[in-house]
Design an enzyme around this catalytic site. Structure first.
Site, PDB file in Angstrom:
ATOM      1  N   GLU A  29     -24.443  16.113  11.577  1.00 18.28           N
ATOM      2  CA  GLU A  29     -23.551  15.987  10.301  1.00 18.28           C
ATOM      3  C   GLU A  29     -24.605  16.052   8.881  1.00 18.28           C
ATOM      4  O   GLU A  29     -24.309  16.668   7.999  1.00 18.28           O
ATOM      5  CB  GLU A  29     -22.903  14.823  10.362  1.00 18.28           C
ATOM      6  N   HIS A  39     -14.534   5.596  15.163  1.00 24.54           N
ATOM      7  CA  HIS A  39     -13.495   6.672  14.931  1.00 24.54           C
ATOM      8  C   HIS A  39     -12.523   6.202  14.042  1.00 24.54           C
ATOM      9  O   HIS A  39     -11.572   7.096  13.956  1.00 24.54           O
ATOM     10  CB  HIS A  39     -13.219   7.321  16.176  1.00 24.54           C
TER      11      HIS A  39
END
Length: 324
Positions: free
Chosen positions: A60, A129
């Site tokens: 990321e 998540h």
């Protein structure tokens, strides 16, 4: 009007922006042939080719940093961070670079990039998540943050975000991807910073955004059967947010409740409550109330996760308290 699912509306906005502007391109983890973890970019690789739809390594930090560099070079990247929880790994590029470049270079350059990222729980994805971290980014000068609640708003806001000269965090609630709705033929986009009046009312104002809008609508229907009419405002844009629309609604109802799925402490609701207690103090007939998640990580167990997320009965109870 065409009826599309929430994810399909995002796909359509991406495709149309890529058609109208050859500098728009997409990259992220599994966004090319696989179509993204939730299928949002499905079919775009075949349509626009590997030069404009690119898979990246699982990094990321690299994705966000490459997007900043590309945007500074005159390209309009739209990147996908697979879960909002993973934005933690991209913070330097977004907070210290993308958000500050225009200011540090005296307005001589801009960073026209969009970061798409899903947030929210309700699907049993666990504490790493399922987080709603939008308040982090709304706190950073130089970043814009939007969070649509309908397919039409997802379509219109994404078009505006891609065309915007500054970095935009585009937050998508995972629970909405399958939701169906009509998409207008108007391709001009929805202005960033404008709230949407979902339901008019007279007894209290509820300000919310994202998937929580639909839960609040159900609570409003429940309250209407009791004779209480609430006005619902969907913020749509969290930074900048539509202060004028919230104040105007408060002037009509004189009571205010803010609801979001994110943790209540230090959240979007805290900023709105503080601001309305300042500029809207004379309109208030009761203290401003907030509803959000408790100050704990998101549970994995379905039963606990449901208790963790705000529910219709929580909203109804808060409105009754406001009106008592």
């Amino acid at each position: 009007m065409a009826e599309l699912r929430f994810g399909q509306a995002i796909n359509r906005a991406l495709a149309e922006c890529m058609e109208e502007d050859p500098t728009v391109f997409i990259f992220g983890e599994d966004v090319a042939e696989a179509g993204g973890p939730f299928g949002v970019t499905r079919g775009l690789h075949d349509r626009f080719g590997p030069g404009r739809i690119r898979d990246t390594p699982i990094s990321e930090a690299a994705i966000a940093s490459a997007a900043v560099g590309a945007a500074l070079s005159g390209i309009r990247p739209v990147v996908e961070i697979m879960f909002m929880d993973f934005m933690t790994l991209a913070m330097d590029a977004l907070v210290n670079q993308a958000a500050k470049a225009r200011f540090m270079f005296g307005g001589q350059t801009s960073v026209p990039m969009v970061v798409r990222t899903p947030h929210g729980g309700g699907i049993g994805a666990g504490p790493q998540h399922s987080q709603c971290l939008e308040a982090w980014f709304a706190h950073v000068p130089g970043l814009k943050v939007v969070c649509p609640s309908t397919p039409a708003d997802a379509y219109g806001l994404l078009k505006s975000a891609i065309r915007d000269p500054d970095p935009v965090i585009f937050v998508e609630n995972k629970a909405l991807y399958a939701m169906k709705g009509e998409i207008p033929d108007d391709t001009s986009g929805i202005p960033i910073g404008a709230a949407r009046l979902v339901r008019p009312g007279t007894d209290a104002t509820i300000v919310t955004y994202g998937a929580t809008v639909h839960m609040v609508e159900r609570a409003a229907s429940m309250l209407a059967r009791e004779g209480t009419e609430v006005e619902i405002l969907d913020l749509r844009s969290l930074q900048p947010w539509d202060e004028a629309a919230v104040l105007a609604s408060l002037a009509r109802t004189h009571r205010l409740l803010i609801v979001h799925e994110a943790v209540e402490a230090f959240g979007i609701g805290a900023e709105i409550a503080a601001r309305m207690a300042d500029v809207g103090f004379e309109e208030l007939d009761a203290p401003v109330l907030r509803i959000g998640a408790p100050f704990v990580p998101v549970p994995f167990a379905p039963g606990l996760e449901k208790q963790y997320q705000p529910q219709e009965q929580d909203v109804a109870a808060a409105v009754r308290k406001l009106c008592a």
